[in-house]
Design a protein around this motif. Structure first.
Motif, PDB file in Angstrom:
ATOM      1  N   GLY A 447     -34.407  62.051 -27.152  1.00 56.35           N
ATOM      2  CA  GLY A 447     -34.491  60.824 -28.439  1.00 56.35           C
ATOM      3  C   GLY A 447     -35.674  60.452 -27.704  1.00 56.35           C
ATOM      4  O   GLY A 447     -36.277  60.539 -26.681  1.00 56.35           O
ATOM      5  N   GLU A 448     -36.348  59.311 -28.968  1.00 58.84           N
ATOM      6  CA  GLU A 448     -37.082  58.407 -28.040  1.00 58.84           C
ATOM      7  C   GLU A 448     -36.491  57.057 -27.696  1.00 58.84           C
ATOM      8  O   GLU A 448     -35.518  56.991 -28.035  1.00 58.84           O
ATOM      9  N   ALA A 753     -58.757  84.057 -16.737  1.00 63.27           N
ATOM     10  CA  ALA A 753     -58.116  84.822 -16.184  1.00 63.27           C
ATOM     11  C   ALA A 753     -57.085  84.841 -15.399  1.00 63.27           C
ATOM     12  O   ALA A 753     -56.898  84.534 -14.698  1.00 63.27           O
ATOM     13  N   THR A 754     -56.837  83.315 -15.252  1.00 63.76           N
ATOM     14  CA  THR A 754     -55.857  82.736 -14.772  1.00 63.76           C
ATOM     15  C   THR A 754     -54.555  82.516 -15.684  1.00 63.76           C
ATOM     16  O   THR A 754     -54.025  81.463 -16.651  1.00 63.76           O
ATOM     17  N   PRO A 755     -53.721  83.453 -15.632  1.00 67.41           N
ATOM     18  CA  PRO A 755     -52.192  83.224 -15.847  1.00 67.41           C
ATOM     19  C   PRO A 755     -50.969  82.132 -16.025  1.00 67.41           C
ATOM     20  O   PRO A 755     -51.006  81.306 -14.507  1.00 67.41           O
ATOM     21  N   PHE A 756     -50.585  81.995 -16.824  1.00 66.20           N
ATOM     22  CA  PHE A 756     -49.531  80.942 -16.393  1.00 66.20           C
ATOM     23  C   PHE A 756     -48.197  81.441 -16.189  1.00 66.20           C
ATOM     24  O   PHE A 756     -48.164  82.178 -16.015  1.00 66.20           O
ATOM     25  N   ILE A 757     -47.754  80.773 -15.055  1.00 63.21           N
ATOM     26  CA  ILE A 757     -46.103  82.006 -14.891  1.00 63.21           C
ATOM     27  C   ILE A 757     -45.392  80.541 -14.797  1.00 63.21           C
ATOM     28  O   ILE A 757     -44.006  81.463 -14.516  1.00 63.21           O
ATOM     29  N   SER A 758     -45.420  79.749 -15.120  1.00 65.51           N
ATOM     30  CA  SER A 758     -43.966  78.790 -15.826  1.00 65.51           C
ATOM     31  C   SER A 758     -45.177  77.665 -16.266  1.00 65.51           C
ATOM     32  O   SER A 758     -45.831  77.283 -16.343  1.00 65.51           O
ATOM     33  N   GLY A 759     -44.037  76.688 -16.340  1.00 63.29           N
ATOM     34  CA  GLY A 759     -44.410  74.987 -17.252  1.00 63.29           C
ATOM     35  C   GLY A 759     -43.098  74.136 -18.412  1.00 63.29           C
ATOM     36  O   GLY A 759     -42.303  75.287 -17.639  1.00 63.29           O
ATOM     37  N   LYS A 760     -43.419  73.388 -18.982  1.00 62.53           N
ATOM     38  CA  LYS A 760     -42.508  72.855 -19.514  1.00 62.53           C
ATOM     39  C   LYS A 760     -42.821  71.937 -20.223  1.00 62.53           C
ATOM     40  O   LYS A 760     -44.026  71.568 -20.245  1.00 62.53           O
ATOM     41  N   ASP A 761     -42.218  71.699 -20.683  1.00 68.80           N
ATOM     42  CA  ASP A 761     -42.032  70.806 -22.231  1.00 68.80           C
ATOM     43  C   ASP A 761     -41.328  69.202 -22.071  1.00 68.80           C
ATOM     44  O   ASP A 761     -40.440  69.298 -21.949  1.00 68.80           O
ATOM     45  N   SER A 762     -42.003  68.181 -22.346  1.00 68.46           N
ATOM     46  CA  SER A 762     -41.055  66.606 -22.364  1.00 68.46           C
ATOM     47  C   SER A 762     -41.228  65.801 -23.647  1.00 68.46           C
ATOM     48  O   SER A 762     -42.933  65.523 -24.145  1.00 68.46           O
ATOM     49  N   PHE A 763     -40.546  66.262 -24.803  1.00 67.13           N
ATOM     50  CA  PHE A 763     -40.871  65.226 -26.386  1.00 67.13           C
ATOM     51  C   PHE A 763     -40.238  64.342 -26.452  1.00 67.13           C
ATOM     52  O   PHE A 763     -39.721  63.532 -25.416  1.00 67.13           O
ATOM     53  N   TYR A 764     -40.950  63.118 -27.242  1.00 71.33           N
ATOM     54  CA  TYR A 764     -40.222  62.041 -27.986  1.00 71.33           C
ATOM     55  C   TYR A 764     -40.636  61.061 -27.023  1.00 71.33           C
ATOM     56  O   TYR A 764     -39.909  60.224 -27.033  1.00 71.33           O
ATOM     57  N   ASN A 765     -41.801  61.581 -26.704  1.00 78.36           N
ATOM     58  CA  ASN A 765     -42.704  59.803 -25.915  1.00 78.36           C
ATOM     59  C   ASN A 765     -42.566  59.040 -26.284  1.00 78.36           C
ATOM     60  O   ASN A 765     -44.301  58.850 -26.653  1.00 78.36           O
ATOM     61  N   GLU A 766     -41.877  58.394 -27.001  1.00 77.44           N
ATOM     62  CA  GLU A 766     -42.785  56.857 -28.234  1.00 77.44           C
ATOM     63  C   GLU A 766     -40.708  56.672 -28.042  1.00 77.44           C
ATOM     64  O   GLU A 766     -40.307  56.866 -27.403  1.00 77.44           O
TER      65      GLU A 766
END
Lengths: 971, 271
Positions: A447-448, A753-766
């Motif tokens: 949430g914000e 030719a560089t694969p993504f191997i993991s990732g993450k997101d973070s939303f509601y940065n308001e």
């Protein structure tokens, strides 16, 4: 009895703690304080004698060389230290009841070592004697903002408090009745209100799905069932935005084109990896971290997390547990990996942000920065993991939502990458105890923030204890090698709820919540289940191995408890004192979330294009660019991190003979007996995203890759991570930018030719203030790692020798959009740097070959501040001068000007230093690549840059440039 | 079969430089055991079976209360007799960073160690004047007559990484006595060997003291980390030195000799 031991530094001993507080107070703009002294307070309670207390003080608590102490049994009016100022005020800060202070635990251990019996409890406090004529208002401000963190500490009002027994509130021995939450017949509006009131952050559709599910079962959900679903379905845990449907509309020149994207993640990030299909990718996207091949015995894994919301509220604690959390991700990857280095990237508002312009409830960015850096320093250093790489970006719109990215690389033995709990395995929780800290972290970050977040979400802040996690690490690696568990994961967001829920997703699990070791009594069963108390790991253990595991953990004083069983029923059953409080279908938990279709709109923004003539003398502009917070030296931060522990340091974050040059990537040698290394880098540039998130994605992927190339990393082994930090994805314009960035990720990862191997997101940065919402600039961090096959061939960015040749590699274009140079004119512009992967890859491959053959003395990538900054940095890092001719820089485009060539931030470029004796070999190695011999390294530490008309457009003393660059960020 | 040099690297909660410290000794041919303190308390591992005791860096017990304090008390109160015997047997002890803090707070340095006496700590290592943890490389002038420092160059280059490294003696007489006895092993200096203020002396240590020994020179404590300049590639500007020529890729860093000295002493005197 209760007695109070007060400890101060002896006269003549420098009070470093007091001095630090004094600096913090000055940073807050309070000028009336002239000195601060600190008294450390220990309050002992129990059945003991005064001589016992005196011995504890002398042998355990007090440094006999540097400190004095006094013991009191009742309040004493005179403070133990006297301020040098005429007037002074005293503030004492203590932990809130129930908050775990590691010092208390350690002190009890120390007392036990001394064989002093009868001490029942230890409390600590700090007393501050603030010297100076301080007004009441200033005093309150100092207490609130400099001396304590109100979420976990309080100012002691009554001196007699020390001598009272602390009674924890909410302590209840009674088993609470199971509470049910009737949903039947509730309208969508009422359901939403119910979700909001319970901090569940579920929308109407989701609440309706839950309503329907329980209607079908003919009963109402219990409170803990509802909480469990909210945790599992939270944006933080489920990534609803990336996995849901998006109707994406592109508006261009009055026309609109719409496409439906089903699962953005699968169609961009994951798709790139699938397309590339690299044989060295061992495990991608489904575990805590991506795993790739390192050598014949080990694989390496990498994960980066964000901890933005907690860091906004409590910078030290938020960043501290952010680091602790990502380290646990690595510990819990496969059957356990050993962390070998950390990387930490921050985004803040500028530290000189006007205090009177701060939105309500927001901490000043300087305080945020100091707290975050301290938090990272504390956890990383104490865990013994070198922090070798990082970046700090500044933009006004991070004021309410600072970004804190924490990444960790680990090594894991081959064959330990797969895990699966088996039916009948025990659910085991190990490490720290569970308390009330960190309740609702997963949902809260979905949430914000508002000015009320500080109060409402105070429970969301976790408190870290790195030594506890270090103990877990030490013992876990032994347990892994002995094969004592079948599956493992960390307790992160959502606590046990997420950890057990994930591990038992297929099998189902039964957990007895009353078996979970607690920090203190009085927790509700729901709190036990969703608490995000730190330093906990969950394992699946065969009953035949449990005794061995218990003995091993006990041998290093790590607590472990069997709390349940993986049942094979496919249900999640929770009991509290033999009463069933939860009975959920795992299939509903993990598959029942209604798909949502979000609206996304992308319309290319038009920014004002600055118009100005090229200054004849570009030195003032170079100085301005070097002093920009985004460009200037980050040494003050880097030095506070132990970047050399574990002994594997090869290319440090600071290089050159004065140990202060800004390295591109870092290189470590994770196995001390091998010549093989790992290069780690990152790319981040929120300003480019303000123009076009697609090209931002391309640029930051390129930046991360070219930094790896600059130090000698092997290009075909580069693996990357994505971390998206965005505003509210329910707002179509924010989501439109996100889609564009994700598409960029796909295209350029495939191209390179560089694969993504993991990732993450973070939303509601308001941050909502007075009805106005401030969103962060959509920010994409790309982290990269690669193998360095022989660390002794690594290259650093500092000039090495007078007389060397300086080459510009890669073409410069008229791409000043988003540049720091434009920023000095108060402009953003539109011509954001693009990426031309085919050209770039050819240049990278050629340069990597030259480095491998030992033809390169120094290489530095051109990024923020362009060629001008790269040249200045190489010169002052090496302590040499240089001359350069802009006419020799490979350039394409019509607007060719001195300032464009110097300050354009075009991608895929380097400056390279080559010994004159290797000129021919270097030219051969770089055949077919746009390369220009632009000048020479000079012994005299002066920079001469000749413009396109052979005009001397920049002349500077290298040492002065260095000072300009080093000065802004000192704290 | 010739007897091996045996090294005990002792660790506990929060120790974090044990692996590289063990590596430095192993590289020199010693048999090294990294052992948790609890196993020594339990009698599973005996101090007497080793020639060298190494206390590595880290944050033992979080450095709660004060750096090294708890570990120091444990050595003194729970293993005091074994330590005293170890010292009497002319065996070697090295404490690096947190290990140095432990030796000082247990009264083992500057010594002589008397386990039964409480409050015998006569020097301390406390908060840096900068008030901050700092990781930086320091030049050290080598002094004294310790077995650990034999054959070292006059000035060596080794990094520090600590927040509590400021050396303070209880009084001036003690400082003078330490210098006169040759118990000062290392002082922070500039590259040319001259004394300099901060940041050359990174913590404000009295008389720039970076490391001391006991009167015999067999017990060494130092804040800088010799195990972090073991490989040539750990040098902060090895790429520069390489470019200037004369670099042998097999060469070891300035700190390596310290570990070799310990091993050689054992070979010459204890085997």
């Amino acid at each position: 009895m209760i007695c109070r031991i007060e400890i101060k530094d002896k006269d003549g001993i420098f009070d470093a703690a007091g001095h630090g507080v004094l600096r913090d107070i000055a940073d807050m703009g309070v000028a009336s304080v002239v000195d601060v002294r600190v008294v450390q307070v220990f309050i002992l309670e129990g059945d003991f004698s005064l001589p016992d207390a005196d011995r504890i003080a002398r042998e355990l608590l007090v440094d006999p060389v540097a400190q004095d102490y006094r013991i009191t049994g009742k309040p004493v009016a005179e403070p133990f230290v006297v301020s040098s100022a005429v007037r002074s005020r005293v503030a004492e800060v203590a932990y809130n009841p129930g908050v775990m202070d590691p010092v208390e635990t350690t002190t009890l251990k120390g007392i036990a070592d001394m064989r002093v019996a009868g001490i029942k409890s230890v409390r600590t406090a700090r007393q501050f004697v603030i010297g100076g004529t301080v007004s009441d208002k200033e005093f309150e401000l100092i207490k609130d903002k400099a001396l304590m963190n109100k979420l976990i500490q309080h100012a002691v009002k009554d001196p007699a408090d020390s001598f009272r027994t602390v009674v924890l509130d909410r302590v209840t021995k009674a088993v609470p009745a199971v509470a049910v939450v009737p949903l039947k017949g509730l309208s969508a509006k009422k359901l939403t209100a119910l979700a909001a009131c319970g901090q569940l952050y579920l929308n109407a559709n989701e609440m309706k799905a839950i309503q329907a599910h329980f209607d079908g079962k003919g009963r109402a959900p219990t409170d803990i069932e509802l909480e469990t679903i909210a945790q599992t379905w939270s944006e933080h845990c489920h990534h609803k935005t990336f996995r849901g449907d998006i109707r994406y509309t592109v508006k261009h020149k009055g026309k609109a084109k719409t496409e439906l994207i089903q699962n953005l993640l699968k169609n961009t990030i994951v798709k790139a990896t699938t397309t590339l299909n690299k044989s060295w990718c061992v495990s991608v996207f489904h575990d805590n971290a991506g795993i790739v091949k390192f050598d014949n015995e080990y694989n390496m894994c990498f994960k980066a997390e964000t901890h933005n919301h907690p860091s906004a509220l409590e910078p030290f604690g938020g960043a501290n547990t952010g680091v602790g959390g990502v380290i646990r991700d690595i510990l819990g990857t496969g059957l356990g990996a050993k962390p070998v280095c950390n990387t930490d990237i921050f985004c803040f508002a500028p530290p000189d942000f006007p205090a009177d312009k701060l939105p309500a409830g927001v901490l000043h960015p300087k305080r945020v920065m100091k707290g975050v850096v301290s938090g990272v320093r504390d956890y990383g250093n104490k865990m013994g993991i070198p922090t070798v790489n990082g970046a700090v970006c500044f933009h006004e719109h991070f004021v309410g939502n600072p970004l804190v990215f924490c990444g960790t690389i680990g090594l894991i033995p081959k064959g330990k990458d797969k895990k699966a709990a088996r039916k009948g395995d025990l659910v085991v929780v190990a490490g720290g105890r569970t308390g009330r800290d960190g309740i609702h972290g997963a949902t809260f970050s979905s949430g914000e923030l508002t000015h009320e977040s500080e109060v409402v979400s105070s429970g969301a802040v976790q408190i870290g204890n790195p030594i506890e996690e270090k103990k877990v690490l030490d013992v876990l690696m032994q347990a892994r090698d002995q094969g004592l568990f079948t599956a493992l994961t960390d307790c992160g967001a959502g606590g046990l709820s997420s950890a057990v829920g994930e591990m038992g997703e297929v099998l189902g699990a039964r957990v007895d919540l009353d078996k979970v070791p607690l920090k203190y009594q009085g927790l509700h069963y729901t709190e036990i289940w969703i608490s995000e108390s730190q330093e906990r790991m969950v394992m699946a253990v065969s009953p035949s191995k449990i005794a061995t595991l218990k003995a091993l953990f006990a041998s290093e004083n790590v607590e472990l408890a069997v709390i349940g069983t993986y049942t094979g029923t496919g249900r999640l059953e929770l009991y509290y004192h033999a009463v069933r409080v939860c009975d959920l279908d795992m299939s509903f938990m993990h598959g029942g979330i209604p798909k949502i279709a979000k609206e996304a709109v992308w319309a290319e923004p038009r920014h004002k294009e600055p118009k100005f003539a090229c200054p004849a003398d570009l030195l003032p502009k170079l100085e301005e660019v070097l002093a920009d917070y985004n460009v200037c030296s980050k040494e003050a931060i880097i030095r506070r991190y132990d970047h050399e522990v574990q002994g594997g340091s090869v290319v440090k974050p600071l290089v050159g003979p004065a140990c202060d040059g800004p390295s591109d990537a870092s290189v470590i040698r994770p196995r001390l007996d091998s010549k093989k290394g790992i290069a780690v880098s990152n790319g981040i540039n929120p300003r480019f995203g303000l123009i076009d998130p697609y090209w931002m994605a391309g640029s930051v992927i390129d930046e991360a890759i070219r930094q790896i190339v600059a130090v000698g990393g092997d290009i075909p082994t580069i693996a990357i991570l994505d971390n998206f930090c965005w505003g509210n994805p329910d707002k179509p314009d924010r989501l439109g930018g996100l889609v564009r960035a994700a598409k960029g990720c796909h295209d350029f990862a495939v191209a390179y030719a560089t694969p993504f191997i993991s990732g993450k997101d973070s939303f509601y940065n308001e941050y909502t203030d007075k009805g106005r919402s401030i969103a962060i600039p959509g920010t994409l961090l790309i982290s990269a790692m690669a193998i360095v096959s022989d660390v002794a061939k690594a290259v650093t960015m500092d000039f090495k020798k007078a007389g060397s040749l300086i080459y510009a590699v890669g073409k410069t274009y008229d791409e000043l959009g988003g540049s720091v140079y434009f920023k000095t004119f108060g402009a953003l512009g539109n011509a954001v740097p693009q990426v031309r992967p085919a050209e770039a890859l050819a240049a990278y491959t050629a340069l990597a070959g030259a480095i491998r053959r030992g033809l390169v003395l120094a290489a530095h990538d051109c990024s923020e501040g362009g060629l001008a900054v790269a040249l200045a940095e190489m010169a002052f890092a090496g302590g040499f001068g240089a001359n350069a001719i802009l006419g020799a820089v490979p350039f394409e485009g019509t607007a060719r000007r001195d300032d464009t060539v110097l300050f354009s931030e075009s991608n895929s470029r380097f400056l390279v230093e080559v010994d004159p004796s290797r000129q021919k070999a270097f030219a051969q190695a770089m055949a077919g690549v746009p390369v220009g011999l632009i000048g020479r390294v000079q012994q005299a530490p002066e920079l001469f840059v000749y413009g396109l008309k052979d005009n001397l457009c920049l002349k500077a003393k290298v040492h002065a440039l260095k000072e300009t660059w080093k000065k802004p960020l000192q704290f | 079969m010739p007897q091996k040099v045996r090294v005990l690297v002792l660790r506990t909660a929060g120790t974090n430089c044990n692996v590289e410290t063990a590596f430095a000794f192993t590289h020199g041919g010693a048999v090294v055991d990294e052992v948790h303190l609890e196993r020594v308390f339990a009698g599973e591992v005996k101090l007497a079976d080793y020639h060298i005791l190494a206390l590595p860096g880290g944050f033992s017990y979080g450095d709660d209360i004060a750096s090294g304090r708890i570990f120091a008390n444990e050595l003194r109160l729970r293993l005091g007799k074994d330590i005293a015997r170890f010292i009497d047997d002319k065996k070697l002890i090295i404490g690096i960073c947190n290990g140095f803090q432990i030796l000082v707070k247990a009264g083992i340095l500057p010594g002589p160690f008397a386990p039964e006496a409480s409050g015998q700590q006569t020097v301390t290592l406390t908060n840096n004047d900068s008030g901050k943890f700092e990781d930086r490389w320091t030049y050290l002038k080598v002094e004294g007559h310790s077995v650990w420092t034999r054959g070292l160059k006059d000035v060596i280059y080794i990094p520090v990484a600590h927040g509590e490294g400021k050396f303070i003696p209880a009084n001036d007489q003690l400082m003078k006595a330490l210098a006169a006895n040759g118990q000062v092993a290392f002082r922070y200096v500039c590259a040319d060997g001259a004394r300099g203020g901060y940041p050359h002396n990174p913590n404000g240590a009295v008389d720039d003291v970076a490391g001391i020994t006991d009167a015999t020179g067999r017990i060494l404590g130092l804040m800088p980390h010799p195990e972090r300049h073991f490989h040539f590639t750990q040098h902060p500007f090895w790429t520069r030195l390489k470019a200037e020529g004369g670099h042998d890729r097999a060469a070891l860093g300035d700190g390596a000799q310290i570990f070799a000295n310990g091993i050689n002493y054992v070979k010459e005197n204890l085997l």
